[in-house]
Scaffold this motif. Structure first.
Motif, mmCIF file in Angstrom:
data_model
loop_
_atom_site.group_PDB
_atom_site.id
_atom_site.type_symbol
_atom_site.label_atom_id
_atom_site.label_comp_id
_atom_site.label_asym_id
_atom_site.label_seq_id
_atom_site.Cartn_x
_atom_site.Cartn_y
_atom_site.Cartn_z
ATOM 1 N N UNK A 89 0.832 -1.204 0.000
ATOM 2 C CA UNK A 89 0.000 0.000 0.000
ATOM 3 C C UNK A 89 0.866 1.253 0.000
ATOM 4 N N UNK A 90 2.011 1.170 0.693
ATOM 5 C CA UNK A 90 2.907 2.335 0.769
ATOM 6 C C UNK A 90 3.780 2.485 -0.475
ATOM 7 N N UNK A 91 3.801 1.480 -1.332
ATOM 8 C CA UNK A 91 4.651 1.527 -2.525
ATOM 9 C C UNK A 91 3.871 1.782 -3.801
ATOM 10 N N UNK A 92 2.627 1.307 -3.849
ATOM 11 C CA UNK A 92 1.858 1.323 -5.098
ATOM 12 C C UNK A 92 0.611 2.181 -4.961
ATOM 13 N N UNK A 93 0.524 3.289 -5.679
ATOM 14 C CA UNK A 93 -0.697 4.100 -5.655
ATOM 15 C C UNK A 93 -1.890 3.257 -6.107
ATOM 16 N N UNK A 94 -2.969 3.338 -5.371
ATOM 17 C CA UNK A 94 -4.166 2.587 -5.739
ATOM 18 C C UNK A 94 -4.244 1.201 -5.145
ATOM 19 N N UNK A 95 -3.143 0.705 -4.525
ATOM 20 C CA UNK A 95 -3.179 -0.630 -3.911
ATOM 21 C C UNK A 95 -4.065 -0.597 -2.674
ATOM 22 N N UNK A 96 -4.694 -1.728 -2.373
ATOM 23 C CA UNK A 96 -5.576 -1.810 -1.210
ATOM 24 C C UNK A 96 -4.915 -2.604 -0.097
ATOM 25 N N UNK A 97 -5.229 -2.230 1.137
ATOM 26 C CA UNK A 97 -4.656 -2.894 2.300
ATOM 27 C C UNK A 97 -4.838 -2.024 3.519
ATOM 28 N N UNK A 98 -4.273 -2.454 4.626
ATOM 29 C CA UNK A 98 -4.367 -1.719 5.889
ATOM 30 C C UNK A 98 -3.265 -0.663 5.934
ATOM 31 N N UNK A 99 -3.628 0.581 5.741
ATOM 32 C CA UNK A 99 -2.637 1.664 5.702
ATOM 33 C C UNK A 99 -2.093 2.012 7.083
ATOM 34 N N UNK A 100 -2.701 1.473 8.135
ATOM 35 C CA UNK A 100 -2.203 1.763 9.482
ATOM 36 C C UNK A 100 -1.129 0.769 9.917
ATOM 37 N N UNK A 101 -0.968 -0.333 9.187
ATOM 38 C CA UNK A 101 0.013 -1.354 9.565
ATOM 39 C C UNK A 101 1.430 -0.782 9.477
ATOM 40 N N UNK A 102 1.743 -0.190 8.326
ATOM 41 C CA UNK A 102 3.035 0.490 8.145
ATOM 42 C C UNK A 102 2.719 1.959 7.888
ATOM 43 N N UNK A 103 3.172 2.812 8.768
ATOM 44 C CA UNK A 103 2.722 4.202 8.716
ATOM 45 C C UNK A 103 3.304 4.997 7.563
ATOM 46 N N UNK A 104 4.411 4.511 6.992
ATOM 47 C CA UNK A 104 4.993 5.231 5.860
ATOM 48 C C UNK A 104 5.807 4.272 5.001
ATOM 49 N N UNK A 105 6.296 4.790 3.907
ATOM 50 C CA UNK A 105 7.044 3.988 2.937
ATOM 51 C C UNK A 105 8.322 3.423 3.554
ATOM 52 N N UNK A 106 9.004 4.215 4.374
ATOM 53 C CA UNK A 106 10.257 3.761 4.972
ATOM 54 C C UNK A 106 10.037 2.528 5.831
ATOM 55 N N UNK A 107 8.997 2.530 6.649
ATOM 56 C CA UNK A 107 8.716 1.373 7.505
ATOM 57 C C UNK A 107 8.310 0.158 6.668
ATOM 58 N N UNK A 108 7.557 0.398 5.619
ATOM 59 C CA UNK A 108 7.149 -0.717 4.755
ATOM 60 C C UNK A 108 8.363 -1.368 4.099
ATOM 61 N N UNK A 109 9.270 -0.543 3.577
ATOM 62 C CA UNK A 109 10.465 -1.084 2.938
ATOM 63 C C UNK A 109 11.365 -1.785 3.949
ATOM 64 N N UNK A 110 11.428 -1.270 5.155
ATOM 65 C CA UNK A 110 12.248 -1.904 6.189
ATOM 66 C C UNK A 110 11.731 -3.312 6.473
ATOM 67 N N UNK A 111 10.412 -3.467 6.572
ATOM 68 C CA UNK A 111 9.831 -4.800 6.809
ATOM 69 C C UNK A 111 10.089 -5.717 5.618
ATOM 70 N N UNK A 112 9.881 -5.209 4.416
ATOM 71 C CA UNK A 112 10.094 -6.019 3.217
ATOM 72 C C UNK A 112 11.553 -6.449 3.091
ATOM 73 N N UNK A 113 12.473 -5.541 3.390
ATOM 74 C CA UNK A 113 13.892 -5.904 3.326
ATOM 75 C C UNK A 113 14.225 -6.998 4.347
ATOM 76 N N UNK A 114 13.678 -6.866 5.550
ATOM 77 C CA UNK A 114 13.968 -7.849 6.600
ATOM 78 C C UNK A 114 13.361 -9.213 6.271
ATOM 79 N N UNK A 115 12.174 -9.205 5.659
ATOM 80 C CA UNK A 115 11.455 -10.456 5.393
ATOM 81 C C UNK A 115 11.668 -10.972 3.970
ATOM 82 N N UNK A 116 12.486 -10.288 3.196
ATOM 83 C CA UNK A 116 12.620 -10.602 1.768
ATOM 84 C C UNK A 116 12.826 -12.087 1.498
ATOM 85 N N UNK A 117 13.824 -12.692 2.125
ATOM 86 C CA UNK A 117 14.120 -14.110 1.862
ATOM 87 C C UNK A 117 12.963 -15.009 2.268
#
Length: 459
Positions: free
Chosen positions: A119-147
């Motif tokens: 949701x924080x990366x793609x305009x128009x994507x649907x999801x819970x916007x309160x889970x990751x409050x901004x793009x930086x936090x979303x990317x941090x989670x994705x980087x940590x969980x990538x593998x």
């Protein structure tokens, strides 16, 4: 000797396992369900049937003291050695249905997290916007969980969890594109395609064909074109105009994205196609789609030598992306605006546009695009007579491509830096070092012509 060693390891594991309390034994066995290399305390809680987090943390600490798992002191994530994992899988303490249920919980956890991060990366994507409050936090989670996320996609395929196989790759495509993980993107979109077919999800199949085309656009343009055509056909069969329009846009822009459009007739054709697609996107209320068409038309007009019309269309695209909140599209448009301004002899304005693109890409943590924007900025800075700043911009591009492991792009950036140093009258020793480094990269890829070309720049 090897058998003796294996027996010794098993004896130690047996001893450690027998000493565990029943609850800790169950946690140990559940952790082995994770298909990835590590897991967070949150994921461990999901596996543990959402037992209270403090109890799970205490259980993990107990397993660590028994040398059955270990914690990374820097990340706080937990790992289980492959031999320990294999031992856990062999134990009979969990029924097959318990392992299946645990896998389902974990796959749902990763799918929901990826959806909310997207949701924080793609305009128009649907999801819970309160889970990751901004793009930086979303990317941090994705980087940590990538593998783990990639492993989850593969696990979904192996376990025939087709819903996850369709949904999870769709939530990961923007992230994998951003991080330049082309091979992984191609793999997960292949999984999505197979899963959609297996469960009869015709919309998911059409989408997966388009996404697979995007993944293949650089490494295999011919296969990408076939994927786009198949996507268009599938969407048309379903009567989904928007999906068909998106895939047609991707198919039409593919030759220019891979540098294979040369003749004016193709640019005229592409401009006409995107004027038509613009009407479709406008009717469907897709403002970023309209802006993407305006940008493509502007770039076609520029290649046709109609610079003022091109600038008008690109500025229209810029407004569209800004008003729709599509920051990635806006950054792309600033960069392209700079190219057209520079090609129109308006270098000062071009430098301002390039600097804006660099700043926006940096804020978006899009390092590949940041590197490319630095290369464009260097061209503009040379045009306005600022060679020292141009050298700095090219040097930053080289460093970013090196950090990303994009070796051939690094070689191309080194060549541009060598040319920039020559224009700036840089020291001979530095020019020689850069030229030789670029030549070495080109030769690594069998590009002898590129090596000879850059060595021709030697002082």
């Amino acid at each position: 000797m090897l058998e003796d060693s294996q027996r010794a390891v098993r004896s130690v594991l047996d001893s450690s396992y027998r000493r565990l309390a029943p609850a800790h034994r169950k946690l140990f066995l559940l952790l082995s369900v994770n298909p990835g290399p590590d897991l967070s305390a949150e994921a461990a809680t999901v596996l543990a049937e959402r037992t209270a987090p403090p109890r799970v943390r205490r259980g993990l600490a107990t397993l660590a003291r028994a040398s059955l798992v270990r914690a990374d002191p820097e990340t706080g994530r937990w790992r289980m050695h492959d031999l320990v994992r294999a031992y856990a899988v062999e134990q009979s303490g969990l029924a097959a249905e318990q392992r299946e249920a645990a896998l389902d919980r974990l796959l749902d956890h990763y799918t929901a997290g990826a959806r909310d991060a997207n949701v924080q990366l793609s305009p128009g994507a649907t999801g819970d916007r309160t889970h990751f409050r901004d793009r930086r936090r979303a990317l941090s989670w994705l980087d940590a969980e990538h593998a783990n996320l990639i492993a989850a996609v593969q696990a979904a395929r192996s376990a025939r969890r087709h819903r996850v196989g369709v949904e999870l790759p769709a939530h990961l495509k923007e992230y994998l594109t951003l991080r330049n993980r082309t091979e992984e993107l191609t793999t997960v979109m292949g999984v999505a395609l197979d899963a959609a077919r297996s469960c009869g999800d015709r919309i998911g199949e059409a989408r997966a064909w388009n996404d697979l085309g995007n993944a293949l656009s650089k490494p295999d343009p011919a296969r990408a074109a076939d994927a786009y055509r198949t996507s268009i056909a599938r969407y048309q069969e379903l009567g989904i105009r928007h999906g068909a329009a998106v895939a047609r846009h991707n198919l039409t822009t593919l030759p220019s994205r891979v540098g294979r459009v040369k003749d004016a007739e193709r640019f005229e054709e592409s401009a006409a196609t995107h004027r038509s697609l613009r009407t479709t996107f406008l009717a469907l209320g897709d403002r970023p789609g309209v802006a993407a068409c305006d940008l493509t038309v502007g770039l076609c007009l520029y290649r046709l030598g109609r610079n003022e019309e091109a600038l008008e269309s690109i500025r229209l695209a810029l407004t569209g992306f800004q008003e729709s909140g599509d920051r990635s599209g806006e950054a792309d448009t600033w960069g392209n605006l700079g190219v057209v301004l520079n090609g129109s002899g308006r270098a000062t304005e071009a430098v301002a546009a390039f600097r804006t693109a660099v700043d926006m890409y940096r804020d978006l943590d899009d390092r590949r695009s940041t590197a490319t924007a630095h290369l464009n900025l260097a061209v503009g800075l040379l045009a306005v007579g600022e060679p020292a700043d141009a050298v700095e911009a090219d040097s930053r591009a080289v460093a970013l491509f090196r950090e990303l492991g994009m070796a051939h792009a690094e070689g191309e950036a080194l060549e541009k830096l060598a040319r920039c140093l020559r224009s700036a009258g840089g020291p001979d020793a530095e020019r020689r070092s850069v030229c030789e480094a670029a030549a070495a990269v080109y030769r690594r890829f069998g590009d002898e012509a590129g090596a000879e070309r850059v060595l021709g720049l030697l002082p």
